[in-house]
Design a protein around this motif. Structure first.
Motif, PDB file in Angstrom:
ATOM      1  N   LYS A 176       0.825  -1.201   0.000  1.00  0.00           N
ATOM      2  CA  LYS A 176       0.000   0.000   0.000  1.00  0.00           C
ATOM      3  C   LYS A 176       0.865   1.258   0.000  1.00  0.00           C
ATOM      4  O   LYS A 176       1.843   1.343   0.743  1.00  0.00           O
ATOM      5  CB  LYS A 176      -0.913   0.027   1.231  1.00  0.00           C
ATOM      6  N   GLN A 177       0.494   2.194  -0.860  1.00  0.00           N
ATOM      7  CA  GLN A 177       1.167   3.493  -0.913  1.00  0.00           C
ATOM      8  C   GLN A 177       0.172   4.569  -0.487  1.00  0.00           C
ATOM      9  O   GLN A 177      -0.954   4.618  -1.003  1.00  0.00           O
ATOM     10  CB  GLN A 177       1.669   3.780  -2.338  1.00  0.00           C
ATOM     11  N   LYS A 178       0.580   5.406   0.416  1.00  0.00           N
ATOM     12  CA  LYS A 178      -0.306   6.470   0.895  1.00  0.00           C
ATOM     13  C   LYS A 178      -0.721   7.366  -0.264  1.00  0.00           C
ATOM     14  O   LYS A 178       0.099   7.776  -1.083  1.00  0.00           O
ATOM     15  CB  LYS A 178       0.413   7.295   1.972  1.00  0.00           C
ATOM     16  N   GLY A 179      -1.993   7.644  -0.342  1.00  0.00           N
ATOM     17  CA  GLY A 179      -2.505   8.521  -1.389  1.00  0.00           C
ATOM     18  C   GLY A 179      -2.978   7.781  -2.630  1.00  0.00           C
ATOM     19  O   GLY A 179      -3.669   8.367  -3.464  1.00  0.00           O
ATOM     20  N   ASN A 180      -2.611   6.501  -2.789  1.00  0.00           N
ATOM     21  CA  ASN A 180      -3.057   5.719  -3.947  1.00  0.00           C
ATOM     22  C   ASN A 180      -4.454   5.150  -3.710  1.00  0.00           C
ATOM     23  O   ASN A 180      -4.824   4.832  -2.585  1.00  0.00           O
ATOM     24  CB  ASN A 180      -2.086   4.568  -4.226  1.00  0.00           C
ATOM     25  N   GLN A 181      -5.203   5.042  -4.796  1.00  0.00           N
ATOM     26  CA  GLN A 181      -6.523   4.436  -4.734  1.00  0.00           C
ATOM     27  C   GLN A 181      -6.438   3.008  -5.267  1.00  0.00           C
ATOM     28  O   GLN A 181      -5.815   2.759  -6.302  1.00  0.00           O
ATOM     29  CB  GLN A 181      -7.525   5.239  -5.560  1.00  0.00           C
ATOM     30  N   TYR A 182      -7.079   2.070  -4.578  1.00  0.00           N
ATOM     31  CA  TYR A 182      -7.013   0.664  -4.964  1.00  0.00           C
ATOM     32  C   TYR A 182      -8.414   0.091  -5.166  1.00  0.00           C
ATOM     33  O   TYR A 182      -9.370   0.519  -4.535  1.00  0.00           O
ATOM     34  CB  TYR A 182      -6.274  -0.149  -3.894  1.00  0.00           C
TER      35      TYR A 182
END
Length: 282
Positions: free
Chosen positions: A256-262
């Protein structure tokens, strides 16, 4: 309601409307219309002056001939549904020969990798077929806006990429997934499910919802393994794939990367009927 069966006839009529300054919306469908399609049409009616609904079962996006032959078709029912919403909708019902010309084949596209994962990995040539028919519809209808459902989220992202790469002057409008009362994503393929199978298929969305909850506290590998185990224990539904990917690039998540939408994406067989769904995870 006007029904057009030839693209030349439709193009002439559209040109007249364009000269009047009318804005045009397009809702591409393969027929067997349901509430999901109708929600797109209603959205298009709100945002444009004239709406064209295409009804065309596109042969080049099927990698399985039996699937093409079994795809549900009921034109009169489709027309009655559309007329119940608005009698001023235009319907485009072309033949494959009229839309494609003499050679009914796909153009090859590069969608920056969007086409190589999930549906693209399991359905050879599918997105070349999708890109070809959508491009032909855009060139014929010349819409200001085109409306697509998020149930086919990968397709939606690919069509956005198509308009960008081909510099097509069309705004792509993504619309929310419409679900049946048990949560099953509305799809034309649902018409092939009997009542018992339809209820069992509700397990797909139930699992997606639980996967979303797990994603809040667990890593992607844990969630994927958990989902796979749920379907291993199911007596009727067979999991083809479950993936978690970046909502924009569709690349599989590493961490998980902060700010990314999954989003989570799933394909399941209910007997011989293939169903897909997806859900935003954050």
């Amino acid at each position: 309601m006007q029904i057009f069966r030839e693209k030349k006839e439709l193009s002439r009529a559209i040109d007249l409307k364009k000269k009047e300054g009318k804005s045009l919306g397009l809702v591409p469908t393969m027929g067997a219309l349901h509430e999901g399609h109708l929600s797109l049409v209603k959205k298009a009616l709100q945002e444009t002056d004239l709406v064209v609904v295409s009804i065309f079962v596109n042969p080049t996006q099927f990698d399985n001939h039996d699937d093409l032959e079994k795809y549900p078709r009921d034109l009169q029912k489709d027309l009655d549904l559309l007329k119940s919403i608005d009698e001023n909708i235009w319907i485009f019902v072309p033949s494959a020969e009229d839309l494609y010309g003499e050679e009914i084949t796909s153009e090859h596209f590069e969608f920056d990798g969007l086409e190589k994962v999930m549906e693209g990995a399991f359905r050879k040539g599918h997105f070349d077929g999708v890109g070809t028919v959508v491009k032909k519809l855009f060139e014929t209808v010349k819409p200001d806006k085109a409306f697509f459902g998020q149930k086919d989220y990968q397709q939606l992202q690919i069509i956005r990429k198509l308009t960008e790469k081909a510099a097509l002057p069309v705004e792509i409008v993504g619309c929310p997934i419409q679900r049946e009362s048990n949560g099953l994503a509305r799809s034309s393929r649902n018409e092939r499910l009997n009542d018992q199978s339809r209820e069992k298929a509700a397990f797909i969305y139930e699992t997606l919802q639980k996967a979303k909850d797990l994603f809040g506290t667990k890593d992607a590998d844990y969630v994927i393994e958990w989902v796979e185990k749920q379907f291993q224990n199911h007596s009727f539904l067979n999991l083809e794939y479950f993936e978690i990917a970046d909502a924009n690039t569709l690349k599989k998540i590493n961490r998980k990367q902060k700010g990314n939408q999954y989003r989570a994406f799933i394909a399941v067989y209910a007997g011989d009927i293939r169903l897909i769904d997806n859900i935003a995870l954050n």
